[in-house]
Design an enzyme around this catalytic site. Structure first.
Site, PDB file in Angstrom:
ATOM      1  N   LYS A  13      -8.492   4.951  15.215  1.00 36.89           N
ATOM      2  CA  LYS A  13      -9.486   5.964  15.633  1.00 36.89           C
ATOM      3  C   LYS A  13     -10.902   5.472  15.325  1.00 36.89           C
ATOM      4  O   LYS A  13     -11.769   5.474  16.194  1.00 36.89           O
ATOM      5  CB  LYS A  13      -9.233   7.309  14.905  1.00 36.89           C
ATOM      6  CG  LYS A  13      -7.845   7.886  15.129  1.00 36.89           C
ATOM      7  CD  LYS A  13      -7.661   9.217  14.431  1.00 36.89           C
ATOM      8  CE  LYS A  13      -7.708   9.166  12.916  1.00 36.89           C
ATOM      9  NZ  LYS A  13      -6.602   8.383  12.301  1.00 36.89           N
ATOM     10  N   ARG A  88      -8.050  18.484  12.637  1.00 38.56           N
ATOM     11  CA  ARG A  88      -6.787  17.939  12.127  1.00 38.56           C
ATOM     12  C   ARG A  88      -5.755  19.025  11.887  1.00 38.56           C
ATOM     13  O   ARG A  88      -4.629  18.708  11.497  1.00 38.56           O
ATOM     14  CB  ARG A  88      -7.069  17.261  10.790  1.00 38.56           C
ATOM     15  CG  ARG A  88      -6.846  15.772  10.762  1.00 38.56           C
ATOM     16  CD  ARG A  88      -7.306  15.305   9.415  1.00 38.56           C
ATOM     17  NE  ARG A  88      -6.811  14.024   9.051  1.00 38.56           N
ATOM     18  CZ  ARG A  88      -7.508  12.893   9.171  1.00 38.56           C
ATOM     19  NH1 ARG A  88      -8.697  12.919   9.708  1.00 38.56           N
ATOM     20  NH2 ARG A  88      -7.003  11.768   8.739  1.00 38.56           N
ATOM     21  N   ARG A 144       0.141  10.429   3.833  1.00 40.09           N
ATOM     22  CA  ARG A 144      -0.809  10.672   4.933  1.00 40.09           C
ATOM     23  C   ARG A 144      -0.067  10.748   6.269  1.00 40.09           C
ATOM     24  O   ARG A 144      -0.382  11.581   7.119  1.00 40.09           O
ATOM     25  CB  ARG A 144      -1.867   9.555   4.976  1.00 40.09           C
ATOM     26  CG  ARG A 144      -2.920   9.695   3.890  1.00 40.09           C
ATOM     27  CD  ARG A 144      -3.661   8.394   3.627  1.00 40.09           C
ATOM     28  NE  ARG A 144      -4.464   7.904   4.730  1.00 40.09           N
ATOM     29  CZ  ARG A 144      -4.921   6.657   4.816  1.00 40.09           C
ATOM     30  NH1 ARG A 144      -4.652   5.775   3.865  1.00 40.09           N
ATOM     31  NH2 ARG A 144      -5.665   6.289   5.837  1.00 40.09           N
TER      32      ARG A 144
HETATM   33  P1  AP5 Z   1      -8.923   2.377  11.711  1.00 37.08           P
HETATM   34  O1  AP5 Z   1      -9.677   2.231  12.986  1.00 37.08           O
HETATM   35  O2  AP5 Z   1      -9.671   2.592  10.456  1.00 37.08           O
HETATM   36  O3  AP5 Z   1      -7.801   3.514  11.867  1.00 37.08           O
HETATM   37  P2  AP5 Z   1      -7.938   5.080  11.785  1.00 37.08           P
HETATM   38  O4  AP5 Z   1      -7.086   5.645  12.860  1.00 37.08           O
HETATM   39  O5  AP5 Z   1      -9.393   5.458  11.748  1.00 37.08           O
HETATM   40  O6  AP5 Z   1      -7.191   5.392  10.436  1.00 37.08           O
HETATM   41  P3  AP5 Z   1      -7.722   5.685   8.957  1.00 37.08           P
HETATM   42  O7  AP5 Z   1      -7.151   4.632   8.080  1.00 37.08           O
HETATM   43  O8  AP5 Z   1      -9.173   5.905   8.934  1.00 37.08           O
HETATM   44  O9  AP5 Z   1      -6.853   6.921   8.559  1.00 37.08           O
HETATM   45  P4  AP5 Z   1      -7.091   8.453   8.435  1.00 37.08           P
HETATM   46  O10 AP5 Z   1      -7.040   9.073   9.753  1.00 37.08           O
HETATM   47  O11 AP5 Z   1      -6.069   8.928   7.468  1.00 37.08           O
HETATM   48  O12 AP5 Z   1      -8.518   8.507   7.706  1.00 37.08           O
HETATM   49  P5  AP5 Z   1      -9.703   9.519   7.670  1.00 37.08           P
HETATM   50  O13 AP5 Z   1     -10.841   8.790   7.127  1.00 37.08           O
HETATM   51  O14 AP5 Z   1      -9.849  10.254   8.938  1.00 37.08           O
HETATM   52  O15 AP5 Z   1      -7.977   1.094  11.585  1.00 37.08           O
HETATM   53  C1  AP5 Z   1      -7.209   0.878  10.409  1.00 37.08           C
HETATM   54  C2  AP5 Z   1      -7.208  -0.621  10.093  1.00 37.08           C
HETATM   55  O16 AP5 Z   1      -6.552  -1.320  11.147  1.00 37.08           O
HETATM   56  C3  AP5 Z   1      -8.613  -1.234   9.992  1.00 37.08           C
HETATM   57  O17 AP5 Z   1      -8.604  -2.212   8.996  1.00 37.08           O
HETATM   58  C4  AP5 Z   1      -8.838  -1.860  11.384  1.00 37.08           C
HETATM   59  O18 AP5 Z   1      -9.702  -2.951  11.334  1.00 37.08           O
HETATM   60  C5  AP5 Z   1      -7.421  -2.260  11.788  1.00 37.08           C
HETATM   61  N1  AP5 Z   1      -7.198  -2.149  13.239  1.00 37.08           N
HETATM   62  C6  AP5 Z   1      -7.639  -1.177  14.075  1.00 37.08           C
HETATM   63  N2  AP5 Z   1      -7.202  -1.397  15.340  1.00 37.08           N
HETATM   64  C7  AP5 Z   1      -6.446  -2.530  15.286  1.00 37.08           C
HETATM   65  C8  AP5 Z   1      -5.712  -3.274  16.276  1.00 37.08           C
HETATM   66  N3  AP5 Z   1      -5.675  -2.879  17.564  1.00 37.08           N
HETATM   67  N4  AP5 Z   1      -5.040  -4.364  15.865  1.00 37.08           N
HETATM   68  C9  AP5 Z   1      -5.070  -4.757  14.555  1.00 37.08           C
HETATM   69  N5  AP5 Z   1      -5.752  -4.116  13.575  1.00 37.08           N
HETATM   70  C10 AP5 Z   1      -6.437  -3.002  13.940  1.00 37.08           C
HETATM   71  O19 AP5 Z   1      -9.195  10.590   6.569  1.00 37.08           O
HETATM   72  C11 AP5 Z   1      -9.034  10.230   5.209  1.00 37.08           C
HETATM   73  C12 AP5 Z   1      -8.746  11.474   4.381  1.00 37.08           C
HETATM   74  O20 AP5 Z   1      -9.883  12.358   4.434  1.00 37.08           O
HETATM   75  C13 AP5 Z   1      -7.564  12.332   4.854  1.00 37.08           C
HETATM   76  O21 AP5 Z   1      -6.340  11.884   4.337  1.00 37.08           O
HETATM   77  C14 AP5 Z   1      -7.955  13.705   4.301  1.00 37.08           C
HETATM   78  O22 AP5 Z   1      -7.690  13.779   2.922  1.00 37.08           O
HETATM   79  C15 AP5 Z   1      -9.469  13.723   4.504  1.00 37.08           C
HETATM   80  N6  AP5 Z   1      -9.878  14.280   5.800  1.00 37.08           N
HETATM   81  C16 AP5 Z   1     -10.561  13.636   6.783  1.00 37.08           C
HETATM   82  N7  AP5 Z   1     -10.770  14.443   7.820  1.00 37.08           N
HETATM   83  C17 AP5 Z   1     -10.214  15.642   7.501  1.00 37.08           C
HETATM   84  C18 AP5 Z   1     -10.091  16.883   8.185  1.00 37.08           C
HETATM   85  N8  AP5 Z   1     -10.585  17.060   9.435  1.00 37.08           N
HETATM   86  N9  AP5 Z   1      -9.449  17.902   7.553  1.00 37.08           N
HETATM   87  C19 AP5 Z   1      -8.958  17.743   6.315  1.00 37.08           C
HETATM   88  N10 AP5 Z   1      -9.022  16.591   5.605  1.00 37.08           N
HETATM   89  C20 AP5 Z   1      -9.649  15.541   6.207  1.00 37.08           C
HETATM   90 MG    MG Z   2     -10.618   6.270  10.277  1.00 40.31          MG
END
Ligand code: AP5
Ligand code: MG
Length: 193
Positions: A13, A88, A144
């Site tokens: 994402k 979410r 997660r």
């Molecule tokens: P990346 O692009 O970072 O993936 P992502 O889908 O953004 O996943 P996240 O790891 O950010 O997970 P998340 O959704 O749990 O995190 P968030 O910050 O929203 O890619 C991941 C890795 O893979 C990177 O190293 C990238 O370089 C690599 N990659 C990407 N594409 C690739 C490809 N095609 N091939 C190879 N490698 C690739 O949430 C974190 C926490 O915050 C949650 O657990 C929760 O506690 C809280 N939170 C956030 N939003 C909310 C909400 N709306 N409500 C409640 N709690 C929330």
């Molecule tokens: Mg992310």
């Protein structure tokens, strides 16, 4: 355009959101990034949020909605916005719909990013070796993923019913995935005008 990214942790994402920002020249809103910023500042929200994030649990809706509410009023969002990791939960989706209805600007597109579970785990392990995200460890990551299936996947039906959902295959290189996103965005743009 108003576009939401939904997908399990590691689906890409954040990675694809950055590319789409450059392509569409519109702002973005990542609740994960905002919560990590609050945490780095050590303010009350950040301290509360850390307790949930470190366990791989969702931060409670009232906290997230209070944080996002201010951002939704920023004038630059009138040109559009990419939402990464928000909404979410169904209550968050309803709150976003209500806010957008007040402004007369409904969501245009919801991109559901999908990737195999083993690929999600491999990406997390690679990032854990490079960065220091407190929630990138096998135990928290497993939680997660579980939380995604239980609390976020129900949103897919919510948006499918509204006719705005598009599934994106998140496997392959970031360029390949972005090509699929571009195609979905252009297909929707063609029907918006
Ligand atoms: P990346 O692009 O970072 O993936 P992502 O889908 O953004 O996943 P996240 O790891 O950010 O997970 P998340 O959704 O749990 O995190 P968030 O910050 O929203 O890619 C991941 C890795 O893979 C990177 O190293 C990238 O370089 C690599 N990659 C990407 N594409 C690739 C490809 N095609 N091939 C190879 N490698 C690739 O949430 C974190 C926490 O915050 C949650 O657990 C929760 O506690 C809280 N939170 C956030 N939003 C909310 C909400 N709306 N409500 C409640 N709690 C929330
Ligand atoms: Mg992310």
């Amino acid at each position: 355009m108003l576009i939401v990214f939904i997908g399990p942790p590691g689906a890409g994402k954040g990675t694809q959101c950055k590319r789409l920002i450059d392509y569409l020249k519109i702002p973005h809103l990542s609740t994960g990034d905002l919560l990590r910023e609050a945490r780095a500042k050590g303010n009350t929200l950040g301290q509360l949020a850390a307790q949930y994030m470190d366990q791989g649990r969702l931060v409670p809706d009232p906290l997230v909605l209070a944080m996002v509410g201010e951002k939704l009023n920023e004038p630059e969002l009138a040109i559009g916005c990419l939402f990464d990791g928000f909404p979410r939960t169904v209550p968050q989706a309803r709150a976003l719909d209500e806010e957008l209805a007040k402004r007369g600007t409904p969501l245009n597109l919801v991109l559901e990013m999908r990737a195999d579970e083993q690929e999600l785990i491999d990406r997390m392990l690679r990032r854990a070796a490079l960065e220091k995200r407190a929630d990138d460890n096998p135990q928290t990551f497993a939680h997660r993923l579980e939380v995604y299936h239980q609390q976020t996947e129900p949103l897919l039906d919510y948006y499918r019913f509204r006719g705005v959902l598009a599934m994106i295959n998140g496997m392959g290189t970031p360029d390949e995935v972005f090509g699929r996103i571009q195609a979905a965005v252009e297909a929707r743009r063609a029907t918006c005008h």
